[in-house]
Design a protein around this motif. Structure first.
Motif, PDB file in Angstrom:
ATOM      1  N   LEU A  39       0.812  -1.211   0.000  1.00 18.58           N
ATOM      2  CA  LEU A  39       0.000   0.000   0.000  1.00 18.58           C
ATOM      3  C   LEU A  39       0.842   1.256   0.000  1.00 18.58           C
ATOM      4  O   LEU A  39       0.325   2.345  -0.214  1.00 18.58           O
ATOM      5  N   TRP A  45      -1.360   7.204  -3.797  1.00 20.11           N
ATOM      6  CA  TRP A  45      -2.803   7.068  -3.926  1.00 20.11           C
ATOM      7  C   TRP A  45      -3.385   8.394  -4.384  1.00 20.11           C
ATOM      8  O   TRP A  45      -3.047   9.447  -3.858  1.00 20.11           O
ATOM      9  N   LYS A  69      -7.022  10.725   3.853  1.00 16.03           N
ATOM     10  CA  LYS A  69      -6.053   9.684   4.191  1.00 16.03           C
ATOM     11  C   LYS A  69      -5.718   9.672   5.675  1.00 16.03           C
ATOM     12  O   LYS A  69      -5.356   8.631   6.211  1.00 16.03           O
ATOM     13  N   TYR A 113      -2.867   5.705   2.108  1.00 17.79           N
ATOM     14  CA  TYR A 113      -4.027   5.391   1.279  1.00 17.79           C
ATOM     15  C   TYR A 113      -5.263   6.114   1.794  1.00 17.79           C
ATOM     16  O   TYR A 113      -5.299   6.594   2.920  1.00 17.79           O
ATOM     17  N   TYR A 114      -6.307   6.184   0.982  1.00 14.05           N
ATOM     18  CA  TYR A 114      -7.566   6.810   1.390  1.00 14.05           C
ATOM     19  C   TYR A 114      -8.337   5.863   2.304  1.00 14.05           C
ATOM     20  O   TYR A 114      -8.397   4.665   2.063  1.00 14.05           O
ATOM     21  N   GLU A 123      -8.741   0.414  -4.682  1.00 19.06           N
ATOM     22  CA  GLU A 123      -8.870   1.036  -5.991  1.00 19.06           C
ATOM     23  C   GLU A 123     -10.267   0.808  -6.545  1.00 19.06           C
ATOM     24  O   GLU A 123     -10.836  -0.261  -6.399  1.00 19.06           O
ATOM     25  N   ILE A 131     -10.626   6.241  -6.976  1.00 18.17           N
ATOM     26  CA  ILE A 131      -9.426   6.098  -6.156  1.00 18.17           C
ATOM     27  C   ILE A 131      -8.521   5.059  -6.796  1.00 18.17           C
ATOM     28  O   ILE A 131      -8.992   3.985  -7.190  1.00 18.17           O
ATOM     29  N   ARG A 132      -7.247   5.422  -6.924  1.00 20.90           N
ATOM     30  CA  ARG A 132      -6.309   4.465  -7.524  1.00 20.90           C
ATOM     31  C   ARG A 132      -4.917   4.640  -6.956  1.00 20.90           C
ATOM     32  O   ARG A 132      -4.570   5.681  -6.419  1.00 20.90           O
ATOM     33  N   LEU A 133      -4.159   3.578  -7.086  1.00 24.15           N
ATOM     34  CA  LEU A 133      -2.758   3.555  -6.661  1.00 24.15           C
ATOM     35  C   LEU A 133      -1.904   3.694  -7.911  1.00 24.15           C
ATOM     36  O   LEU A 133      -1.930   2.832  -8.776  1.00 24.15           O
TER      37      LEU A 133
END
Length: 180
Positions: A26, A31, A53, A58-59, A151, A175-177
């Motif tokens: 993660l 993010w 976050k 991450y969120y 994600e 939401i994405r990495l």
């Protein structure tokens, strides 16, 4: 004679290398959330929803701020507010200090925002939280720890009431990495 110490050391090194080269963690990337926030403005109401976050990479939650510009009180019906993931309903939204029994029985009392006032709350999908152990009970109730918003498309639907009339505000975020 077999050098078991060296074989053991080599085995440990190989295991560490395999573990480190596995799937992305993660924290191996950044993010992102698009859009950065959603704002819904109406003559008697202003709502801003922002993914957050906290201390995580991450969120994990949404910050909801509601300004009641109307002449009457506004109620947030938490029992009907929903979390969504990739277009599907994921259940209730929860927040710090909420009573787990009220979540289970859908008897969460509404938050009332008086005319001319505002309120903010950090909310997260009930399906993505962990209840802290009972001995970590806060003054407002049992604490919760938010989990990762993986994600995909995450959204929330707020159900408000003004004088018994429903007002619905919805928004979603991609939401994405972004891998490094």
């Amino acid at each position: 004679m077999i050098p078991w110490g060296r074989i053991g050391l080599i085995g440990v090194i190989v295991l560490v290398m395999i573990n480190c080269s596995g799937s992305e963690s993660l924290t191996k990337g950044v993010w992102t959330a698009t859009p950065a926030f959603i704002r819904s403005t109406r003559p008697t109401l202003d709502v801003t929803i922002t993914p957050g976050k906290g201390k995580n990479p991450y969120y994990a939650f949404f910050k909801v701020t509601i300004i009641n510009n109307g002449q009457t009180d506004l109620a947030i019906d938490w029992n009907r507010c929903r979390s969504q993931y990739n277009g599907a309903d994921q259940g209730m939204l929860v927040f710090e200090g909420i009573d787990p029994k009220a979540v289970k029985t859908a008897t969460i009392p509404p938050d009332i925002i008086p005319a001319g006032k505002s309120a903010s709350r950090i909310v997260m999908p009930a399906t993505r939280i962990a209840w802290n152990p009972i001995h970590e009970k806060t003054a407002e109730g049992r604490g919760i720890s938010p989990g990762i918003l993986s994600e995909g498309e995450h959204g929330i639907r707020l159900n408000l009431l003004r004088g018994g009339d429903p007002v619905t505000i919805s928004g979603s975020f991609h939401i994405r990495l972004v891998k490094r």
